[in-house]
Structures are given as C-alpha cells and as structure tokens.
Scaffold this motif. Structure first.
Motif, short mmCIF file in Angstrom:
data_model
loop_
_atom_site.label_atom_id
_atom_site.label_comp_id
_atom_site.label_asym_id
_atom_site.label_seq_id
_atom_site.Cartn_x
_atom_site.Cartn_y
_atom_site.Cartn_z
N ALA A 20 0.67 -1.18 0.09
CA ALA A 20 0.00 -0.07 0.10
C ALA A 20 0.78 1.18 -0.18
N GLY A 21 0.54 2.09 -1.00
CA GLY A 21 1.33 3.37 -1.02
C GLY A 21 2.57 3.31 -1.95
N ASP A 22 2.71 2.08 -2.40
CA ASP A 22 4.04 1.86 -3.24
C ASP A 22 3.55 2.43 -4.65
N ALA A 23 4.48 2.99 -5.45
CA ALA A 23 4.20 3.16 -6.99
C ALA A 23 4.02 2.01 -7.80
N GLY A 24 3.40 2.14 -8.83
CA GLY A 24 3.23 1.09 -9.77
C GLY A 24 4.45 1.28 -10.77
N GLN A 25 4.62 0.06 -11.75
CA GLN A 25 5.66 0.21 -12.65
C GLN A 25 5.88 1.59 -13.58
N PHE A 26 4.93 2.17 -13.89
CA PHE A 26 5.20 3.39 -14.72
C PHE A 26 5.48 4.43 -13.74
#
Length: 221
Positions: free
Chosen positions: A151-157
C-alpha cells in the motif's frame, strides 16, 4: 315554659359531639392515607391520618420525578455507543497489482477526465494516450502498472517515470536510461523478467514525440 338542662349534662353532650367529629375526621383521613402509604413522611408514623397531608405532596413529587427521564437518556446513550462501535472494523488487506502472468484481467477502466491539480505527465497522457492510460490504471483487480507491491508503493509506470527524472541530469542517452529504469521497475512482477505489456505501451506512447507528451513525462536535454 322552656326547660333548662343542668350544666353537667350540657358539658357531656358537647364533649360527645366533639369526639364524634374527631372520629369522623380520622376515618376520612385514614382512607386517604392508604393511597399514599409510600410517601416519605407517612413511613415515619403509625397513624395514617397524621401522614396524609404532607404525604400527598410527597407522592405527587415522586410521580413526576426526573428519574424516568434520566433513565431514558441513559438508554439513548447506550444505543449511541453501540452504533459508534459498529462503525469500526478492520480494513481489507491490501492486494498488490496483478502481473501479466496472472489470470486475473482488470475489468474496470477509469475515464480520461482532466483533474485540477494533477501532475503534467498524467494529465497529458489522459488527453493524448487515453487507451494506454486506461489499461495501466484499470481496476478490479488493479494492474501492477499502477499499483505497487505494498500500500502506498508506486506502480511500474510511476517507478520508471521517477527513475528517469532522477537520472536524466547525468545520463548521456535517453533511450539507454529509459531501458535501465524499465529493468529496475519490474517490482512484484520480477518473475516475468520484464515490465507489463500495459506499462510498456504507456511508456512508449509517453515517449513518442509525435504524441506530444515527451516533454511532460520524459524530458531530456
């Protein structure tokens, strides 16, 4: 000729009359006292007639007392507390964005609407790369393109975007930098060995000079 009664006879007659009146008064008073035997003052006497006067007032106060109202408020407070407790609960566990190797396919796509205060890259992608942006930000379930492992982590893009901006000042070739960042941002999809198709398509559209989002998303001088 009027007869005169002796004084002693008259005296006894008057005394008997007074006694009869008192007896009558006691009977009436005793009857009233039975209805208010719970009065505070009546409990301290043995003669119901003597307690009847003050006890009637006491009984009246007891009947209109505020204890019932207080009990009502207490009940209301208890109900409110229970309702407040019911609103709590443990939130659902975070689910990481799915990868290409997973069978789950996102089924809900967001609309490409402009948002006040949004970042320049995201707003440009919604306007000029809508299909690719929708695929990346689709939900039910969310794609790893937009949702990280925690939760709160950025996705790949977003991971690639940040990596490129951080390295652009020292890099000598934009394409090499972009490729390096893509390799570092597979995140929870490391087992696939590459970024998602949705991520690759969005990066490609954002970096295409003909689409017009290169300056907003991957600027390089």
């Amino acid at each position: 000729m009027q007869k005169m009664f002796p004084y002693s006879v008259l005296k006894w007659t008057l005394l008997l009359g007074v006694a009869s009146s008192l007896a009558t008064a006691c009977v009436v008073t005793s009857g009233d006292g039975t209805d208010i035997s719970f009065g505070g003052e009546g409990n301290n006497t043995t003669d119901g007639g003597e307690a009847s006067g003050g006890s009637t007032s006491t009984a009246g106060k007891g009947g209109s007392g505020g204890s019932t109202s207080t009990a009502g408020k207490g009940g209301s407070g208890t109900a409110g507390t229970t309702a407040a407790g019911g609103e709590g609960g443990t939130p659902a566990a975070y689910e990481p964005g799915v990868c290409d190797s997973d069978t789950a396919v996102p089924s809900m796509k967001p609309e490409c609407k402009a948002a006040a205060g949004g970042n320049a890259c995201d707003e440009c992608l919604k306007a000029k790369c809508c299909n690719e942006w929708q695929e990346c930000n689709a939900t039910e379930p969310r794609s790893a393109c937009s949702a990280g492992a925690k939760a709160g982590d950025a996705g790949q893009f977003e991971c690639i975007h940040k990596c490129f901006l951080d390295g652009a000042m020292n890099a000598t070739n934009a394409d090499d930098l972009l490729a390096d960042c893509a390799g570092q941002c597979t995140l929870q999809c490391d087992a696939d060995g590459a970024i998602l198709n949705a991520t690759s398509d969005l990066v490609g559209c954002a970096n295409d000079p003909d689409m017009g989002c290169q300056a907003e998303c991957f600027p390089f001088n």
